[in-house]
Design a protein around this motif. Structure first.
Motif, PDB file in Angstrom:
ATOM      1  N   GLU A  17     -15.868   6.760  -4.846  1.00  0.00           N
ATOM      2  CA  GLU A  17     -15.518   5.538  -3.920  1.00  0.00           C
ATOM      3  C   GLU A  17     -16.060   5.974  -3.002  1.00  0.00           C
ATOM      4  N   ASN A  58      -7.993   4.297  -5.374  1.00  0.00           N
ATOM      5  CA  ASN A  58      -7.865   3.986  -3.684  1.00  0.00           C
ATOM      6  C   ASN A  58      -7.383   4.503  -2.611  1.00  0.00           C
ATOM      7  N   THR A  84       0.496  -1.618   0.721  1.00  0.00           N
ATOM      8  CA  THR A  84      -0.207  -0.123  -0.109  1.00  0.00           C
ATOM      9  C   THR A  84       0.827   1.816   0.148  1.00  0.00           C
ATOM     10  N   HIS A 111      -6.004  -0.119  -7.635  1.00  0.00           N
ATOM     11  CA  HIS A 111      -6.281   0.973  -7.528  1.00  0.00           C
ATOM     12  C   HIS A 111      -7.380   1.284  -8.979  1.00  0.00           C
ATOM     13  N   ARG A 124      -9.676  -2.180  -0.192  1.00  0.00           N
ATOM     14  CA  ARG A 124     -10.560  -0.587  -0.739  1.00  0.00           C
ATOM     15  C   ARG A 124      -8.589  -0.192  -0.857  1.00  0.00           C
ATOM     16  N   GLU A 125      -7.818  -0.180   0.234  1.00  0.00           N
ATOM     17  CA  GLU A 125      -6.766   1.296   0.173  1.00  0.00           C
ATOM     18  C   GLU A 125      -4.874   0.411  -0.477  1.00  0.00           C
TER      19      GLU A 125
END
Length: 374
Positions: free
Chosen positions: A205, A175, A8, A159, A52-53
């Motif tokens: 988002e 993301n 990430t 992403h 999600r991130e």
């Protein structure tokens, strides 16, 4: 049990950790830009579809010490590659290295590929591999002379949700946009506004978060074609994600932009993302958008950069100041690469957070408004 590495952007690790906990995972550790997780092989689908991130999900095959290329070759060759790759697999080797004796990336890639081919030859008895079947990206990660060999299960970065047909210049990664929403006070019962919405990424988002639409529900992943992973894992994870969508909550989301092209893109992206009924997009300057002082949330990426003069930037900041000067109940969030942003903003800064958008450093300026009493 298997070891996964979840990469990430720096600054988003805590959000990925929180989501892993919400998903029921417990056996993981967090470092800068990377989360190490122990889970079942079937979890590869759940992780890719729902995180999600995160940037990517890697499946670790082995880790070993290697201070010369002979050690690297023999350890890679010893792995049972025919268990992971079909005869015609299009395997692609990538490498990264940090504080290690082996630092020549091209040589690391070349040696690793030769070792994989030697392993494959022992089973398939052929000299030429067509590489015409499934794509498998092999990652060689060196850290303090320890080599970790992993498979990139995601393929394209996470992403890339699949809903953006086109973008305006310098787009915000999906993301990161999701992270801005999760770092804000936004809840589905509050009004959300982006006065410089561009192609609509932040608002889309936010709507997908509010609806509990899994970020990867509409896209493909490389692991789907891996010979050692059962397709039923993906099918079940997608079925579960579809069942979890909230179709009932009413959302109040508005986006504006002075660019008609951006608004058209935003509207189409919202359709592709399945949230077109949740967001209103209007072609309008932020200064002429009617807003009520009703505990709203602004999350925005104001124009800034080479295309704008200082005069243009100052005019944009003046419009923001004028619009929200008497709206104390609003909480305002801005992401920008302008390091002097706060000097031009009249409200007192509540918090600033350093983030990265595709490797480019940006700051997330947060100005908290009054909290609603309900």
């Amino acid at each position: 049990m298997y070891k996964f590495l979840i990469s990430t952007s720096f600054g988003l690790e805590a959000l990925v950790k929180r989501q892993l906990m919400d998903m029921g995972y417990e056996d993981f550790s967090v470092n800068d830009g990377m989360i190490t997780l122990t889970a079942e092989l079937a979890d590869v689908a759940k992780l890719n579809i729902n995180l999600r991130e995160a940037d990517r999900v890697y499946l670790v095959l082995d880790s070993f010490k290697a201070t010369d290329f002979d050690q690297l070759f023999e350890n890679v060759k010893a792995l049972p590659w025919p268990d992971f790759l079909s005869k015609d697999a299009n395997f692609i080797v990538n490498a990264r290295t940090h504080k290690s004796k082996l630092f020549a990336l091209r040589t690391i890639q070349s040696v690793t590929e030769k070792a994989i081919i030697e392993s494959m030859r022992s089973v398939y008895n052929i000299n030429h591999f067509k590489k015409s079947a499934e794509r498998v990206m092999v990652e060689v990660m060196f850290e303090n002379d320890i080599a970790t060999i992993a498979l990139d299960t995601s393929g394209d970065g996470l992403h890339k949700r699949g809903y953006r047909e086109d973008t305006v210049k310098a787009p915000l990664r999906e993301n990161l946009a999701a992270a801005l929403v999760d770092l804000s006070f936004y809840k589905p019962d509050r009004f959300l506004f982006d006065g410089f919405c561009g192609s609509g990424t932040i608002l889309i988002e936010a709507a997908r978060i509010a609806r509990n639409i899994a970020p990867g529900i509409d896209r493909d992943f490389d692991f789907k074609d891996f010979i050692f992973i059962d397709r039923k894992h993906f099918d079940q994870a997608k079925k579960d994600a579809l069942a979890a969508i909230d179709y009932d909550t009413k959302l109040h989301i508005l986006g504006s932009d002075i660019s008609g092209r951006a608004i058209s893109l935003a509207q189409q992206n919202a359709v592709n993302a399945g949230v077109e009924e949740d967001i209103s997009f209007i072609k309008r300057d932020i200064g002429s958008v009617a807003l009520a002082d009703d505990y709203g949330i602004l999350i925005s990426n104001p124009p800034y950069g080479e295309r704008l003069s200082r005069v243009d930037v100052d005019e944009i900041y003046k419009k923001i100041n004028d619009k929200f000067s008497n709206m104390d109940t609003w909480s305002l969030y801005f992401i920008t690469s302008d390091t002097d942003f706060d000097k031009n903003f009249k409200r007192k800064l509540s918090k600033k957070r350093k983030l990265y958008n595709g490797g480019v450093k940006v700051d997330f300026y947060q100005y908290f408004g009054d909290r609603p009493s309900y």
